[in-house]
Scaffold this motif. Structure first.
Motif, PDB file in Angstrom:
ATOM      1  N   UNK A   1       0.830  -1.208   0.000  1.00 23.52           N
ATOM      2  CA  UNK A   1       0.000   0.000   0.000  1.00 23.52           C
ATOM      3  C   UNK A   1       0.863   1.256   0.000  1.00 23.52           C
ATOM      4  N   UNK A   2       1.974   1.233   0.716  1.00 26.64           N
ATOM      5  CA  UNK A   2       2.893   2.374   0.689  1.00 26.64           C
ATOM      6  C   UNK A   2       3.437   2.590  -0.728  1.00 26.64           C
ATOM      7  N   UNK A   3       3.787   1.511  -1.400  1.00 27.63           N
ATOM      8  CA  UNK A   3       4.282   1.629  -2.772  1.00 27.63           C
ATOM      9  C   UNK A   3       3.202   2.181  -3.704  1.00 27.63           C
ATOM     10  N   UNK A   4       1.984   1.738  -3.526  1.00 32.56           N
ATOM     11  CA  UNK A   4       0.875   2.216  -4.361  1.00 32.56           C
ATOM     12  C   UNK A   4       0.656   3.718  -4.177  1.00 32.56           C
ATOM     13  N   UNK A   5       0.705   4.181  -2.923  1.00 38.43           N
ATOM     14  CA  UNK A   5       0.535   5.613  -2.665  1.00 38.43           C
ATOM     15  C   UNK A   5       1.658   6.416  -3.319  1.00 38.43           C
ATOM     16  N   UNK A   6       2.883   5.896  -3.239  1.00 40.87           N
ATOM     17  CA  UNK A   6       4.014   6.596  -3.855  1.00 40.87           C
ATOM     18  C   UNK A   6       3.849   6.674  -5.367  1.00 40.87           C
ATOM     19  N   UNK A   7       3.333   5.618  -5.971  1.00 41.02           N
ATOM     20  CA  UNK A   7       3.128   5.632  -7.425  1.00 41.02           C
ATOM     21  C   UNK A   7       2.063   6.656  -7.820  1.00 41.02           C
ATOM     22  N   UNK A   8       0.981   6.702  -7.079  1.00 35.68           N
ATOM     23  CA  UNK A   8      -0.091   7.653  -7.409  1.00 35.68           C
ATOM     24  C   UNK A   8       0.333   9.091  -7.163  1.00 35.68           C
ATOM     25  N   UNK A   9       1.309   9.304  -6.295  1.00 37.63           N
ATOM     26  CA  UNK A   9       1.802  10.660  -6.040  1.00 37.63           C
ATOM     27  C   UNK A   9       2.601  11.208  -7.215  1.00 37.63           C
ATOM     28  N   UNK A  10       3.018  10.346  -8.121  1.00 35.92           N
ATOM     29  CA  UNK A  10       3.760  10.755  -9.326  1.00 35.92           C
ATOM     30  C   UNK A  10       2.782  10.791 -10.491  1.00 35.92           C
ATOM     31  N   UNK A  11       2.420  11.978 -10.926  1.00 38.25           N
ATOM     32  CA  UNK A  11       1.391  12.136 -11.964  1.00 38.25           C
ATOM     33  C   UNK A  11       1.815  11.574 -13.304  1.00 38.25           C
ATOM     34  N   UNK A  12       3.101  11.339 -13.504  1.00 35.32           N
ATOM     35  CA  UNK A  12       3.576  10.827 -14.800  1.00 35.32           C
ATOM     36  C   UNK A  12       3.464   9.312 -14.908  1.00 35.32           C
ATOM     37  N   UNK A  13       3.195   8.635 -13.800  1.00 33.47           N
ATOM     38  CA  UNK A  13       3.101   7.171 -13.833  1.00 33.47           C
ATOM     39  C   UNK A  13       1.703   6.770 -14.276  1.00 33.47           C
ATOM     40  N   UNK A  14       1.643   5.943 -15.320  1.00 31.89           N
ATOM     41  CA  UNK A  14       0.361   5.494 -15.875  1.00 31.89           C
ATOM     42  C   UNK A  14       0.127   4.008 -15.642  1.00 31.89           C
ATOM     43  N   UNK A  15       1.202   3.226 -15.628  1.00 30.76           N
ATOM     44  CA  UNK A  15       1.099   1.782 -15.456  1.00 30.76           C
ATOM     45  C   UNK A  15       2.044   1.344 -14.343  1.00 30.76           C
ATOM     46  N   UNK A  16       1.597   0.416 -13.504  1.00 30.87           N
ATOM     47  CA  UNK A  16       2.465  -0.096 -12.441  1.00 30.87           C
ATOM     48  C   UNK A  16       2.458  -1.619 -12.466  1.00 30.87           C
ATOM     49  N   UNK A  17       3.582  -2.169 -12.020  1.00 38.35           N
ATOM     50  CA  UNK A  17       3.734  -3.622 -11.900  1.00 38.35           C
ATOM     51  C   UNK A  17       4.331  -3.907 -10.534  1.00 38.35           C
ATOM     52  N   UNK A  18       3.605  -4.634  -9.695  1.00 38.39           N
ATOM     53  CA  UNK A  18       4.123  -5.038  -8.395  1.00 38.39           C
ATOM     54  C   UNK A  18       5.008  -6.272  -8.597  1.00 38.39           C
ATOM     55  N   UNK A  19       6.256  -6.170  -8.144  1.00 40.88           N
ATOM     56  CA  UNK A  19       7.220  -7.247  -8.361  1.00 40.88           C
ATOM     57  C   UNK A  19       8.047  -7.444  -7.097  1.00 40.88           C
ATOM     58  N   UNK A  20       8.744  -8.558  -7.050  1.00 35.84           N
ATOM     59  CA  UNK A  20       9.728  -8.790  -5.994  1.00 35.84           C
ATOM     60  C   UNK A  20      11.110  -8.522  -6.559  1.00 35.84           C
TER      61      UNK A  20
END
Length: 274
Positions: free
Chosen positions: A69-88
């Motif tokens: 969830x912390x990673x998701x919030x950080x991604x949404x805080x960057x307006x330039x990010x359109x696609x995300x992939x959760x990985x190890x």
């Protein structure tokens, strides 16, 4: 490019850092386990960032969800990010970042690539709060015996609850990511905080709670190759030959891969691309 890889790791993700150096157009957001030595991680390339929230992650515990969830919030805080992939840190790309983004961009807005299936055998996990969840005892003999007791209780005591399960590793566009994060309210978190293996149920639970008006388009194929030996709770470690064969599959990522094999595979694929 507008793709980010959200990385859960407890040691330096050497493959991903080298990938970021070779592909400055992608972004890496790293959650580094609070137990790990942060001094071993730095320096990072300019397109890789360590998020400040560091969770002490226990295997198969809610702490894994918290870090995500912390990673998701950080991604949404960057307006330039359109696609995300959760990985190890032990995942590798099977396709180029540009190819993955092209394929993702062809999907409708609100796309979420997440395994989600009814799993009656695992109902005990989402039915009972347990004292050993998200603790080191979960993997020790007393914890394993306690888990067996909850499994037995689920079979003996009638219930109509449906359990949904799947791999925790997902991909989402920005709209789907925002909808998921909005659904991850305190009520949802409190429900799963003392559940067993919530990382394999939490996001599936959120999706099933969301109304159709949320606009999420769920794709049950998460485009990841993960192989488990029968009865194992841990994925098999993939060899170089298997990764080479998987380059011709429709999957985007594979895990679990050791550092040496991952770096050799990266050198091979980058050389082939050149």
């Amino acid at each position: 490019m507008s793709s980010a890889f959200l990385i859960l790791c407890h040691r330096p993700p050497l493959y991903w850092l080298r990938l970021a150096e070779r592909h400055p157009e992608i972004r890496l957001l790293l959650h580094y386990d609070a137990k790990a030595d942060i001094g071993a991680l730095l320096p990072l390339p300019p397109n890789a960032r360590l998020i400040p929230q560091r969770v002490n992650i226990c295997w198969a515990g809610f702490s894994m969800v918290e870090a995500t969830l912390h990673l998701m919030r950080a991604a949404l805080a960057d307006a330039d990010i359109r696609f995300v992939h959760l990985v190890s840190g032990n995942c590798v790309l099977l396709q180029s970042p540009a190819q993955i983004e092209r394929e993702f961009a062809e999907l409708p807005s609100g796309s979420l690539l997440l395994e989600c299936r009814a799993a009656p055998r695992l109902r005990y996990r989402v039915r009972f709060n347990t004292p050993h969840a998200d603790t080191a005892w979960q993997r020790r003999l007393p914890g394993k015996l306690l888990t067996k007791a909850f499994q037995a209780a689920d079979k003996i005591l009638p219930a109509a609850q449906t359990a949904y399960a799947g791999s925790q590793w997902f991909s989402a566009d920005r709209a789907a990511l925002a909808a998921l994060l909005n659904a991850a309210d305190e009520q949802a978190c409190a429900f799963f905080r003392k559940k067993l293996c919530p990382d394999e149920h939490f996001f599936q639970y959120l999706v099933k709670r969301l109304p159709e008006t949320a606009g999420i388009k769920l794709w049950a194929n998460n485009h990841r190759h993960i192989r488990f030996a029968p009865g194992s709770n841990h994925p098999d470690t993939l060899a170089l030959a298997e990764l080479q064969a998987l380059r011709h599959s429709p999957n985007w990522l594979a895990r679990k891969v050791d550092d040496d094999t991952a770096l050799r595979f990266l050198d091979e694929t980058e050389g082939a691309a050149a």
